[in-house]
Design an enzyme around this catalytic site. Structure first.
Site, PDB file in Angstrom:
ATOM      1  N   GLY A   1       0.788  -1.223   0.000  1.00  0.00           N
ATOM      2  CA  GLY A   1       0.000   0.000   0.000  1.00  0.00           C
ATOM      3  C   GLY A   1       0.819   1.270   0.000  1.00  0.00           C
ATOM      4  CB  CYS A   2      -0.260   4.754   0.700  1.00  0.00           C
ATOM      5  SG  CYS A   2      -1.694   4.799  -0.393  1.00  0.00           S
ATOM      6  CG  ASN A   3       2.583   1.123   4.354  1.00  0.00           C
ATOM      7  OD1 ASN A   3       1.374   0.928   4.247  1.00  0.00           O
ATOM      8  ND2 ASN A   3       3.452   0.124   4.398  1.00  0.00           N
TER       9      ASN A   3
ATOM     10  CG  MET B   1       0.578   7.728   7.426  1.00  0.00           C
ATOM     11  SD  MET B   1       1.284   9.157   6.569  1.00  0.00           S
ATOM     12  CE  MET B   1      -0.178  10.083   6.173  1.00  0.00           C
TER      13      MET B   1
END
Length: 388
Positions: free
Chosen positions: A168-170, A375
């Protein structure tokens, strides 16, 4: 001082304190020695971009609730690879297979462009790459982007590889951690990370609020960094732009929020559908202070010593929550909000778009400290401490 208050004296500015070395005198001696440095960076996007209003008109969205989500997102424009237009002016409904093909095609194209830009800025050649890490979440591909980029660009077939998929975005900082570790263990050799995200390959157009939130937020784009650990220490050329050296990483996973950001299989649509819980901004913000304090623990630095904050452009509410919990001024997160405005949420590579803007701004001084923060699903917060 990025928090908006008067900056406290730095350790090296206080009476009787020794000047900082290029690596920071007050850092733990366990972190001493040559460090991996970002020597080049690059970004790339698809050719076409759309304003939020254009998206609403293209997909003929009339629901006032959905229109409000798009128009109050603090996003002006996003780069996207939209479905083909049909004869009646509507857009084709793409199958999961077509979405995966889009992910592969656009990810390779933008990833290659970002990688080549990063190497050019670093003064490196394709043949210099000894390690390649590719990060993505917007599609499943086997073999991964690393193998495809080696074939596409003619990178060394002997290069070590890592593909980080589905975090994901992290994940940009998870990948950067691995790249920095390889760089430190192989001084003098070039290591590259590419974050290639084709978020439009994860869109479901079913008219629900759940999918509309996702469709209003994410954009397509790739970002890359090239890293080298110089065994002789950081460059001392005063005319050259300072290189960001990676000093430390810190993570925080929030297991009780594991379902807050996730992919589900939609039987009706026959494709994956991404879900974002409305409480994500508050969950992330509530834990931001803890992980940043742990990142700075043992370094002799406090939040007041951080000159630059590069936070993931996760969305307006996420940015506001982090800003409030860390006591940051709007100026401190100007690049985060600027990237959100101009690109939307670019998933794992968002913070590198902010990094590029910071470096192009020309305000970074040698010795400055920065915090990188991403995050994403888990729910997870990743951080890194950088010194230029």
């Amino acid at each position: 001082m990025t928090t908006g208050a008067t900056r406290a004296a730095r350790p090296h500015e206080r009476t009787g304190a020794e000047p900082r070395t290029p690596y920071g005198r007050r850092l733990s001696t366990a972190n001493a020695g040559p460090r991996p440095a970002v020597v080049g960076f690059g970004t790339a996007t698809p050719a076409n971009s759309y304003t939020q209003r254009e998206m609403l008109e293209l997909f003929r969205i009339e629901d006032p609730r959905i229109r409000s989500v798009f128009l109050n997102s603090a996003i002006e424009r996003r780069y996207l690879t939209l479905p083909p237009e049909l004869d009646d002016g509507t857009r084709k409904t793409e199958t999961q297979g077509e979405l995966l093909a889009k992910h592969k095609e656009q990810g390779i194209r933008t990833g290659a462009e970002a990688l080549e830009t990063a190497l050019k800025r670093a003064g490196l050649a394709l043949a210099d790459v000894g390690y390649l890490c590719c990060v993505t979440t917007t599609g499943l591909l086997t073999p991964g982007f690393s193998a495809h980029l080696i074939r596409e660009l003619g990178l060394p077939v002997s290069a070590s590889r890592l593909d980080v998929v589905g975090m994901g975005c992290n994940a940009g900082l998870n990948g950067l951690n691995a790249v920095a570790a390889w760089s430190a263990a192989n001084p003098g050799q070039a290591a590259v990370m590419v974050c290639a995200e084709v978020c439009s390959a994860a869109y479901v157009f079913d008219g629900t609020m759940r999918t509309s939130v996702v469709n209003s937020l994410f954009g397509d784009g790739a970002a890359a960094v090239a890293m080298v650990t110089d065994p002789s220490g950081p460059a001392q050329d005063e005319d050259a732009a300072p290189a960001g050296t990676l000093l430390k990483f810190a993570s925080r996973i929030i297991p009780e929020a594991v379902a807050a950001m996730r992919y589900d299989w939609d039987d009706d649509q026959g494709k994956f559908s991404f879900f974002l819980d409305r409480d994500v901004p508050y969950v992330v913000g509530a834990h931001a202070e803890e992980v940043v304090d742990r990142l700075l623990a043992g370094t002799g630095l406090g939040r007041a010593d951080i000159d630059h904050w590069l936070v993931h452009s996760g969305g307006k509410k996420v940015i506001d929550s982090v800003k409030v919990n860390l006591g940051l001024s709007p100026h401190a997160v100007r690049h985060t909000t600027g990237v959100l405005r101009d690109y939307g949420n670019l998933s794992s590579g968002s913070f590198l778009f902010s990094y590029e803007r910071l470096m192009e701004e020309g305000r970074v001084r040698r010795g400055d400290y920065g915090v990188l923060m991403t995050m994403g699903p888990g729910s997870t917060i990743e951080t890194a401490l950088v010194q230029w």
